[in-house]
Write an enzyme that holds these catalytic residues in place. Structure first.
Site, short mmCIF file in Angstrom:
data_model
loop_
_atom_site.label_atom_id
_atom_site.label_comp_id
_atom_site.label_asym_id
_atom_site.label_seq_id
_atom_site.Cartn_x
_atom_site.Cartn_y
_atom_site.Cartn_z
CB CYS A 1 -0.97 -0.03 1.17
SG CYS A 1 -2.35 1.13 0.97
CG HIS B 1 -3.68 -3.40 3.69
ND1 HIS B 1 -2.52 -2.97 4.28
CD2 HIS B 1 -4.25 -2.29 3.14
CE1 HIS B 1 -2.39 -1.66 4.11
NE2 HIS B 1 -3.42 -1.23 3.41
#
Length: 490
Positions: free
Chosen positions: A331, A429
């Site tokens: 991310c 994630h």
């Protein structure tokens, strides 16, 4: 018929509120009660994506698992994600509404409480019982006005409260008596009892203190929970303490503890793996020699990128790659691995651009509107499926994305794999949580004989251990009374 509501509040942060709520949820679920978790207001950088594309605190997703149900935005209607020491992104019913400093949010609390009560109404009409987690401590005098997280909520819905304290910190009796003393008379009256958490030793030596506590306060001690070592539960916010002793560790992994690190639960599978030595490297600590560096997510990517450079990580990463080490960015970590990060609208900080680390040919622009997705697919470099979730404002573009990390269901691709195979960037994630993906990534990083572990199974076992401890050490008859369970259990 509306649900019975029971709230757990703590004398301090990390007193054990999340764990006790998780235990209560699983214990009630085992008994056939339709139970749901609830946290009116959460402040955390660990979050989860619900099935309907909303964002809630990670702890409430674990508590939903304990209840045997899918996470919903109503389980955590107000989520605050800090992006500075005095400000946070405010998320209501799963979606961002604004960035606010503490003063602005204090003024906004009346509207936030409307969202809390709307979720409360829906949950109490859909379930038999709702187990509520407070935030921090109810005795924070400066936060009492317009409180929506602790006694403000409990008073509004007229529910009993269990007060939990952590004996491992020391001063447990002072915590409990002092907290009780700082409550108003009506708030004191709704304390149904105390739970002492993380006890190790001979309970007989503690008993005189428990007897004194009950005489002094007139409140029952509902039980003393033991210190349970080796639990694998996703933390609400605090980074894991210390490092586990792993005599069989063969792969060394380093993760910088960014000031605004988000979703560090991404590394729970690595922490749990018996062959992986996971080192979360704090400020002022030299980046260690390792096999794999993982750059985590961040709530303030450009500021954390500057922190990385100030800590010497840019030089350490260059040396690490020269010696053949592997590198993953997740991310915000993916964004840091590119050429440039643009924030023209000042979404995370002051408007502007930052030169990134330059290891992947891509750029990122932060845009209004957060990407919130659950995702499944297959790794592009191994015969393994992968699943995870996306939470980001950045849109990345550039030649590096032509060689993706994963092909996702629905025709999308994710992330990038460098031409030399040393560097991975991904927006997913939870990328290590899938057993196949974990095995493939550990093999890629150099662990050729990796054992297979399943984080979901480990988490289930930990939830069951918590419920077993509750059954063995707490006054379950009193808990049944508080929850009106005799009417729910077949």
């Amino acid at each position: 018929m509306t649900a019975r509501v029971l709230m757990v509040q703590g004398c301090t942060s990390d007193a054990g509120k999340s764990a006790l709520v998780t235990a209560l949820c699983r214990w009630a679920h085992r008994r056939g009660v339709r139970v749901a978790p609830f946290k009116p207001q959460n402040m955390a950088l660990n979050s989860a994506v619900t099935a309907d594309g909303g964002e809630i605190g990670r702890a409430q997703a674990v508590q939903a698992q304990a209840c045997g149900i899918e996470p919903q935005v109503d389980f955590n209607p107000v989520l605050l994600k800090p992006n500075s020491d005095i400000g946070a992104q405010v998320i209501v019913h799963g979606h961002p509404v604004a960035d606010m400093d503490a003063r602005d949010y204090h003024a906004y609390k009346r509207r936030a409480f409307d969202a809390v009560m709307a979720s409360h109404q829906r949950l109490t009409h859909a379930y038999d019982a709702v187990i509520v987690e407070g935030a921090g401590s109810p005795a924070e005098i400066n936060l009492r006005d317009r409180d929506i997280a602790n006694m403000g909520y409990a008073e509004a819905v007229d529910c009993p409260v269990i007060l939990v304290a952590d004996i491992d910190r020391g001063g447990v009796f002072a915590h409990l008596v002092g907290t009780l003393a700082l409550l108003s008379p009506s708030e004191q009256a709704r304390i149904a009892g105390f739970v002492i958490n993380r006890f190790r030793g001979d309970l007989a030596l503690l008993q005189p203190g428990l007897d004194w506590l009950q005489r002094e306060t007139g409140k029952p001690v509902l039980g003393v929970l033991p210190y349970l070592h080796g639990l694998y539960l996703e933390a609400e916010d605090a980074l894991p303490r210390g490092r586990d002793h792993k005599p069989d560790a063969q792969l060394r992994v380093a993760v910088p503890a960014l000031p605004r690190i988000s979703n560090h639960t991404d590394f729970d599978a690595l922490r749990a793996h018996p062959q992986v030595d996971l080192h979360i490297v704090g400020p002022g600590e030299a980046p260690p020699a390792c096999d794999l560096i993982v750059l985590p997510g961040s709530k303030s990517t450009r500021a954390d990128l500057a922190w990385l450079r100030a800590q010497g990580w840019d030089r350490a990463i260059a040396k690490h790659l020269r010696y053949g080490g592997k590198l993953i960015g997740i991310c915000g970590g993916l964004q840091m691995l590119g050429r440039t990060i643009h924030d023209p609208l000042g979404i995370e900080s002051e408007p502007g651009s930052s030169v990134a680390l330059g290891w992947l040919e891509l750029e990122t622009t932060l845009e209004m509107g957060k990407q919130l997705h659950r995702a499944r697919g297959h790794l592009s470099f191994a015969d393994a499926h992968v699943h995870g979730y996306e939470i980001h404002c950045g849109v990345s573009y550039g030649p590096a994305l032509a060689q993706p990390f994963a092909q996702l269901d629905g025709g999308r691709s994710d992330g990038a794999l460098s031409a030399d195979g040393q560097i991975i960037g991904t927006y997913l994630h939870g990328v290590f949580d899938d057993p196949q993906a974990l095995h493939a990534l550990l093999h890629w990083a150099g662990l050729r004989n990796a054992q297979t572990i399943n984080v979901h199974t480990l988490r289930e076992a930990s939830i069951d251990r918590l419920a077993d401890a509750l059954e063995a050490h707490l006054d379950t008859a009193k808990l049944e009374q508080l929850l009106g369970m005799t009417a729910c259990v077949p």
